[in-house]
Design a protein around this motif. Sequence first.
Motif, PDB file in Angstrom:
ATOM      1  N   VAL A  12       0.845  -1.190   0.000  1.00 43.43           N
ATOM      2  CA  VAL A  12       0.000   0.000   0.000  1.00 43.43           C
ATOM      3  C   VAL A  12       0.885   1.246   0.000  1.00 43.43           C
ATOM      4  O   VAL A  12       1.827   1.358   0.777  1.00 43.43           O
ATOM      5  N   ASP A  13       0.599   2.183  -0.895  1.00 40.54           N
ATOM      6  CA  ASP A  13       1.353   3.432  -0.987  1.00 40.54           C
ATOM      7  C   ASP A  13       1.154   4.237   0.293  1.00 40.54           C
ATOM      8  O   ASP A  13       0.027   4.558   0.657  1.00 40.54           O
ATOM      9  N   SER A  14       2.246   4.578   0.968  1.00 42.46           N
ATOM     10  CA  SER A  14       2.154   5.261   2.255  1.00 42.46           C
ATOM     11  C   SER A  14       1.620   6.693   2.142  1.00 42.46           C
ATOM     12  O   SER A  14       1.061   7.219   3.092  1.00 42.46           O
ATOM     13  N   GLU A  15       1.775   7.313   0.993  1.00 40.92           N
ATOM     14  CA  GLU A  15       1.288   8.683   0.820  1.00 40.92           C
ATOM     15  C   GLU A  15      -0.183   8.736   0.434  1.00 40.92           C
ATOM     16  O   GLU A  15      -0.933   9.563   0.938  1.00 40.92           O
ATOM     17  N   THR A  16      -0.608   7.853  -0.462  1.00 41.37           N
ATOM     18  CA  THR A  16      -1.994   7.890  -0.948  1.00 41.37           C
ATOM     19  C   THR A  16      -2.889   6.867  -0.250  1.00 41.37           C
ATOM     20  O   THR A  16      -4.102   6.940  -0.358  1.00 41.37           O
ATOM     21  N   ASN A  17      -2.265   5.910   0.456  1.00 45.20           N
ATOM     22  CA  ASN A  17      -2.987   4.824   1.117  1.00 45.20           C
ATOM     23  C   ASN A  17      -3.779   3.982   0.108  1.00 45.20           C
ATOM     24  O   ASN A  17      -4.859   3.512   0.394  1.00 45.20           O
ATOM     25  N   GLU A  18      -3.239   3.843  -1.101  1.00 48.44           N
ATOM     26  CA  GLU A  18      -3.889   3.079  -2.159  1.00 48.44           C
ATOM     27  C   GLU A  18      -3.003   1.929  -2.611  1.00 48.44           C
ATOM     28  O   GLU A  18      -1.784   1.976  -2.485  1.00 48.44           O
ATOM     29  N   MET A  19      -3.650   0.913  -3.158  1.00 50.72           N
ATOM     30  CA  MET A  19      -2.934  -0.183  -3.779  1.00 50.72           C
ATOM     31  C   MET A  19      -2.429   0.301  -5.147  1.00 50.72           C
ATOM     32  O   MET A  19      -3.073   1.127  -5.777  1.00 50.72           O
ATOM     33  N   PRO A  20      -1.303  -0.231  -5.606  1.00 50.18           N
ATOM     34  CA  PRO A  20      -0.803   0.188  -6.922  1.00 50.18           C
ATOM     35  C   PRO A  20      -1.664  -0.381  -8.043  1.00 50.18           C
ATOM     36  O   PRO A  20      -2.241  -1.463  -7.916  1.00 50.18           O
ATOM     37  N   ASN A  21      -1.769   0.351  -9.133  1.00 46.09           N
ATOM     38  CA  ASN A  21      -2.440  -0.160 -10.322  1.00 46.09           C
ATOM     39  C   ASN A  21      -1.544  -1.215 -10.957  1.00 46.09           C
ATOM     40  O   ASN A  21      -0.323  -1.071 -10.985  1.00 46.09           O
ATOM     41  N   LEU A  22      -2.169  -2.272 -11.465  1.00 44.71           N
ATOM     42  CA  LEU A  22      -1.435  -3.353 -12.125  1.00 44.71           C
ATOM     43  C   LEU A  22      -1.997  -3.568 -13.516  1.00 44.71           C
ATOM     44  O   LEU A  22      -3.187  -3.360 -13.750  1.00 44.71           O
ATOM     45  N   GLN A  23      -1.145  -4.021 -14.412  1.00 43.26           N
ATOM     46  CA  GLN A  23      -1.550  -4.310 -15.780  1.00 43.26           C
ATOM     47  C   GLN A  23      -0.529  -5.259 -16.397  1.00 43.26           C
ATOM     48  O   GLN A  23       0.419  -5.666 -15.731  1.00 43.26           O
ATOM     49  N   ILE A  24      -0.731  -5.595 -17.671  1.00 39.52           N
ATOM     50  CA  ILE A  24       0.193  -6.482 -18.380  1.00 39.52           C
ATOM     51  C   ILE A  24       1.640  -6.037 -18.134  1.00 39.52           C
ATOM     52  O   ILE A  24       1.940  -4.845 -18.165  1.00 39.52           O
ATOM     53  N   ASN A  25       2.504  -7.001 -17.848  1.00 35.83           N
ATOM     54  CA  ASN A  25       3.940  -6.849 -17.593  1.00 35.83           C
ATOM     55  C   ASN A  25       4.282  -6.366 -16.187  1.00 35.83           C
ATOM     56  O   ASN A  25       5.463  -6.240 -15.867  1.00 35.83           O
ATOM     57  N   SER A  26       3.275  -6.092 -15.322  1.00 41.09           N
ATOM     58  CA  SER A  26       3.588  -5.809 -13.920  1.00 41.09           C
ATOM     59  C   SER A  26       4.147  -7.087 -13.308  1.00 41.09           C
ATOM     60  O   SER A  26       3.841  -8.196 -13.756  1.00 41.09           O
ATOM     61  N   GLN A  27       4.954  -6.929 -12.264  1.00 38.46           N
ATOM     62  CA  GLN A  27       5.497  -8.104 -11.597  1.00 38.46           C
ATOM     63  C   GLN A  27       5.845  -7.791 -10.158  1.00 38.46           C
ATOM     64  O   GLN A  27       5.955  -6.633  -9.775  1.00 38.46           O
ATOM     65  N   GLY A  28       5.962  -8.846  -9.343  1.00 43.16           N
ATOM     66  CA  GLY A  28       6.364  -8.686  -7.959  1.00 43.16           C
ATOM     67  C   GLY A  28       5.326  -9.195  -6.973  1.00 43.16           C
ATOM     68  O   GLY A  28       4.370  -9.892  -7.333  1.00 43.16           O
ATOM     69  N   ASP A  29       5.531  -8.828  -5.700  1.00 45.95           N
ATOM     70  CA  ASP A  29       4.682  -9.304  -4.604  1.00 45.95           C
ATOM     71  C   ASP A  29       3.222  -8.896  -4.774  1.00 45.95           C
ATOM     72  O   ASP A  29       2.320  -9.641  -4.408  1.00 45.95           O
TER      73      ASP A  29
END
Length: 90
Positions: A12-29
């Motif tokens: 979760v983004d500490s500044e916006t308190n939002e989850m990151p947007n994901l799309q094709i080619n995103s990767q990670g936890d």
Amino acid sequence: MRYSIKKLRNIVDSETNEMPNLQINSQGDTVVLLQKMLLYFGYLTSDSLNGYYGSKTNIAVKNFQNDHGLLSDGVVNQETWQALIESLPV
């Protein structure tokens, strides 16, 4: 589904308190978390849990979005995250 609070805090983004947007080619936890949620809801199979947002994850996301009345574009934005989280059992 087990996911540590510490890992979620890192996602979760500490500044916006939002989850990151994901799309094709995103990767990670964050993609692994998404894939585990989609697996739980029956949109993915366990062989797709690889942390990479490829075509199988994209199709699963679009199907989830369509089933929940969301824009079925394959982009996991805040509305999609909200629908995923609200669909989890309490």
